[in-house]
Design a protein around this motif. Sequence first.
Motif, PDB file in Angstrom:
ATOM      1  N   VAL A 169       0.755  -1.296  -0.360  1.00 57.31           N
ATOM      2  CA  VAL A 169      -0.207  -0.062   0.020  1.00 57.31           C
ATOM      3  C   VAL A 169       0.963   0.775  -0.276  1.00 57.31           C
ATOM      4  CG1 VAL A 169      -1.628  -1.072   1.406  1.00 57.31           C
ATOM      5  CG2 VAL A 169       0.031   0.306   2.418  1.00 57.31           C
ATOM      6  N   GLY A 170       1.975   1.219   0.377  1.00 58.53           N
ATOM      7  CA  GLY A 170       3.016   2.309  -0.282  1.00 58.53           C
ATOM      8  C   GLY A 170       3.115   3.428  -0.903  1.00 58.53           C
ATOM      9  N   PRO A 171       2.905   3.229  -2.235  1.00 60.71           N
ATOM     10  CA  PRO A 171       2.460   3.225  -3.505  1.00 60.71           C
ATOM     11  C   PRO A 171       1.405   4.645  -3.214  1.00 60.71           C
ATOM     12  CG  PRO A 171       3.460   1.516  -3.867  1.00 60.71           C
ATOM     13  CD  PRO A 171       3.111   1.562  -2.973  1.00 60.71           C
ATOM     14  N   LEU A 172       0.527   3.791  -3.216  1.00 61.08           N
ATOM     15  CA  LEU A 172      -0.680   4.064  -2.869  1.00 61.08           C
ATOM     16  C   LEU A 172      -1.190   5.555  -1.789  1.00 61.08           C
ATOM     17  CD1 LEU A 172      -3.486   1.381  -3.015  1.00 61.08           C
ATOM     18  CD2 LEU A 172      -2.792   2.843  -4.797  1.00 61.08           C
ATOM     19  N   ARG A 173      -0.378   5.068  -0.812  1.00 64.84           N
ATOM     20  CA  ARG A 173      -0.405   5.859   0.237  1.00 64.84           C
ATOM     21  C   ARG A 173       1.719   7.006   0.818  1.00 64.84           C
ATOM     22  NH1 ARG A 173      -3.339   2.445   5.607  1.00 64.84           N
ATOM     23  NH2 ARG A 173      -4.880   2.171   3.874  1.00 64.84           N
ATOM     24  N   ARG A 174       1.252   6.355  -1.076  1.00 62.53           N
ATOM     25  CA  ARG A 174       2.972   7.689  -1.125  1.00 62.53           C
ATOM     26  C   ARG A 174       4.181   7.584   0.283  1.00 62.53           C
ATOM     27  NH1 ARG A 174       1.320  11.643  -4.898  1.00 62.53           N
ATOM     28  NH2 ARG A 174      -0.288  11.499  -5.448  1.00 62.53           N
ATOM     29  N   PHE A 175       4.530   6.425   0.748  1.00 64.17           N
ATOM     30  CA  PHE A 175       5.433   6.149   1.397  1.00 64.17           C
ATOM     31  C   PHE A 175       6.059   4.880   0.913  1.00 64.17           C
ATOM     32  CE2 PHE A 175       1.924   3.514   3.407  1.00 64.17           C
ATOM     33  CZ  PHE A 175       2.753   2.543   3.826  1.00 64.17           C
ATOM     34  N   GLN A 176       7.266   4.522   1.761  1.00 63.11           N
ATOM     35  CA  GLN A 176       7.937   3.539   1.463  1.00 63.11           C
ATOM     36  C   GLN A 176       8.501   2.894   2.937  1.00 63.11           C
ATOM     37  OE1 GLN A 176      11.495   3.649  -1.037  1.00 63.11           O
ATOM     38  NE2 GLN A 176      12.345   5.979  -0.081  1.00 63.11           N
ATOM     39  N   VAL A 177       8.940   2.014   3.018  1.00 66.96           N
ATOM     40  CA  VAL A 177       9.803   1.019   4.049  1.00 66.96           C
ATOM     41  C   VAL A 177      10.883   1.636   4.147  1.00 66.96           C
ATOM     42  CG1 VAL A 177       9.441  -0.873   5.745  1.00 66.96           C
ATOM     43  CG2 VAL A 177       7.920  -0.841   3.844  1.00 66.96           C
ATOM     44  N   ALA A 178      11.120   2.582   4.468  1.00 65.66           N
ATOM     45  CA  ALA A 178      12.508   2.749   4.354  1.00 65.66           C
ATOM     46  C   ALA A 178      13.889   1.943   5.533  1.00 65.66           C
ATOM     47  CB  ALA A 178      12.848   3.919   5.223  1.00 65.66           C
ATOM     48  N   GLU A 209       7.487  -6.963  14.541  1.00 61.15           N
ATOM     49  CA  GLU A 209       8.288  -6.508  13.998  1.00 61.15           C
ATOM     50  C   GLU A 209       8.127  -5.091  13.579  1.00 61.15           C
ATOM     51  OE1 GLU A 209      10.750  -7.075   9.837  1.00 61.15           O
ATOM     52  OE2 GLU A 209       9.402  -8.432  10.640  1.00 61.15           O
ATOM     53  N   PRO A 210       8.954  -3.920  13.968  1.00 62.55           N
ATOM     54  CA  PRO A 210       8.958  -2.307  13.524  1.00 62.55           C
ATOM     55  C   PRO A 210       9.325  -2.157  12.310  1.00 62.55           C
ATOM     56  CG  PRO A 210      11.337  -3.054  14.970  1.00 62.55           C
ATOM     57  CD  PRO A 210      10.706  -4.417  14.688  1.00 62.55           C
ATOM     58  N   LEU A 211       8.507  -1.256  11.606  1.00 62.52           N
ATOM     59  CA  LEU A 211       9.223  -0.709  10.753  1.00 62.52           C
ATOM     60  C   LEU A 211       8.844   0.796  10.700  1.00 62.52           C
ATOM     61  CD1 LEU A 211       6.067  -2.796   8.359  1.00 62.52           C
ATOM     62  CD2 LEU A 211       9.096  -3.646   9.143  1.00 62.52           C
ATOM     63  N   LEU A 212       9.810   1.212   9.538  1.00 65.29           N
ATOM     64  CA  LEU A 212      10.645   3.008   9.607  1.00 65.29           C
ATOM     65  C   LEU A 212       9.941   2.963   8.269  1.00 65.29           C
ATOM     66  CD1 LEU A 212      11.434   5.672   9.779  1.00 65.29           C
ATOM     67  CD2 LEU A 212      13.320   5.122   9.446  1.00 65.29           C
ATOM     68  N   LEU A 213       8.508   4.222   8.377  1.00 61.62           N
ATOM     69  CA  LEU A 213       7.735   4.033   6.494  1.00 61.62           C
ATOM     70  C   LEU A 213       8.438   6.025   6.695  1.00 61.62           C
ATOM     71  CD1 LEU A 213       4.080   3.139   7.765  1.00 61.62           C
ATOM     72  CD2 LEU A 213       6.124   1.538   6.726  1.00 61.62           C
ATOM     73  N   ALA A 214       8.544   5.699   5.178  1.00 65.73           N
ATOM     74  CA  ALA A 214       8.967   7.683   4.845  1.00 65.73           C
ATOM     75  C   ALA A 214       8.385   7.749   3.433  1.00 65.73           C
ATOM     76  CB  ALA A 214      11.147   7.751   4.060  1.00 65.73           C
ATOM     77  N   PHE A 215       7.655   9.089   3.846  1.00 64.29           N
ATOM     78  CA  PHE A 215       6.825   9.307   3.564  1.00 64.29           C
ATOM     79  C   PHE A 215       7.300  10.136   2.822  1.00 64.29           C
ATOM     80  CE2 PHE A 215       4.170   7.715   6.739  1.00 64.29           C
ATOM     81  CZ  PHE A 215       2.757   7.527   6.409  1.00 64.29           C
ATOM     82  N   GLU A 216       6.887  10.128   1.194  1.00 66.67           N
ATOM     83  CA  GLU A 216       6.626  11.949   0.090  1.00 66.67           C
ATOM     84  C   GLU A 216       6.687  13.122   1.510  1.00 66.67           C
ATOM     85  OE1 GLU A 216       4.338  11.841  -3.565  1.00 66.67           O
ATOM     86  OE2 GLU A 216       4.966   9.718  -3.778  1.00 66.67           O
ATOM     87  N   GLY A 217       7.946  13.968   1.248  1.00 64.62           N
ATOM     88  CA  GLY A 217       7.376  15.439   1.847  1.00 64.62           C
ATOM     89  C   GLY A 217       8.655  15.217   2.817  1.00 64.62           C
ATOM     90  N   GLY A 218       8.449  14.237   3.194  1.00 64.16           N
ATOM     91  CA  GLY A 218      10.142  14.264   4.310  1.00 64.16           C
ATOM     92  C   GLY A 218       9.266  13.817   5.807  1.00 64.16           C
TER      93      GLY A 218
END
Length: 205
Positions: free
Chosen positions: A108-117, A137-146
């Motif tokens: 769902v990252g591309p739809l919500r404008r993030f990637q798992v960083a 499991e912890p994930l760090l999400l990086a959104f467009e815009g910072g």
Amino acid sequence: MRRMMLAMLVLAGPASAQAPGGPLPMAELAAALPAELAGWRRGAVTDFAQRPGAAGLGAAVEYRPVAGGPGVATVYLYDRGMAGLPEGVASEQVAGEIRAAVGEVEAVGPLRRFQVAGRGTLTDIPGRGGRPGLRCEPLLLAFEGGNRADSHVCLGVVAGHFLKLRMTLPASAEAQSANMVASFAEALLASVQPPPPLPARRAGR
């Protein structure tokens, strides 16, 4: 009283699920969860099992911070139509569900404008009395815009079905985010796991 009713529903879940033609009771279990858990307030229940072709997908309920502000925790109860799931977190079934849950976040990252960083180390949160609980499991999400967010995927098997927790919080120091997830997960486990049996009394006492 509410906790006692929930424990009875959890224990009755697998038997109810096997009733001929009977619906899975996951929506009832989700609806019986506490109105508040560790400073988070429960929302409406989504009954996935009632949707066409969704048998075994159970139900989910969202929690939001009582004090307001960002953050969401979603609790899922389901079994994918599988019987005899081993309790706890050490099974291949749980490992597979964690992989699937992380894959869903990535999808769902591309739809919500993030990637798992980034992906952190798997951590176990024990249940009451040291019983098996949830593996996270912890994930760090990086959104467009910072902007960034901490997203945690937690899974285990309780009373014969999967218990999944997805919690997303504003990015913070790793320990702070992990502590919030652990606090909520411990309260959740305490609400769905019945209390351990009392020790047997010795004769003459």
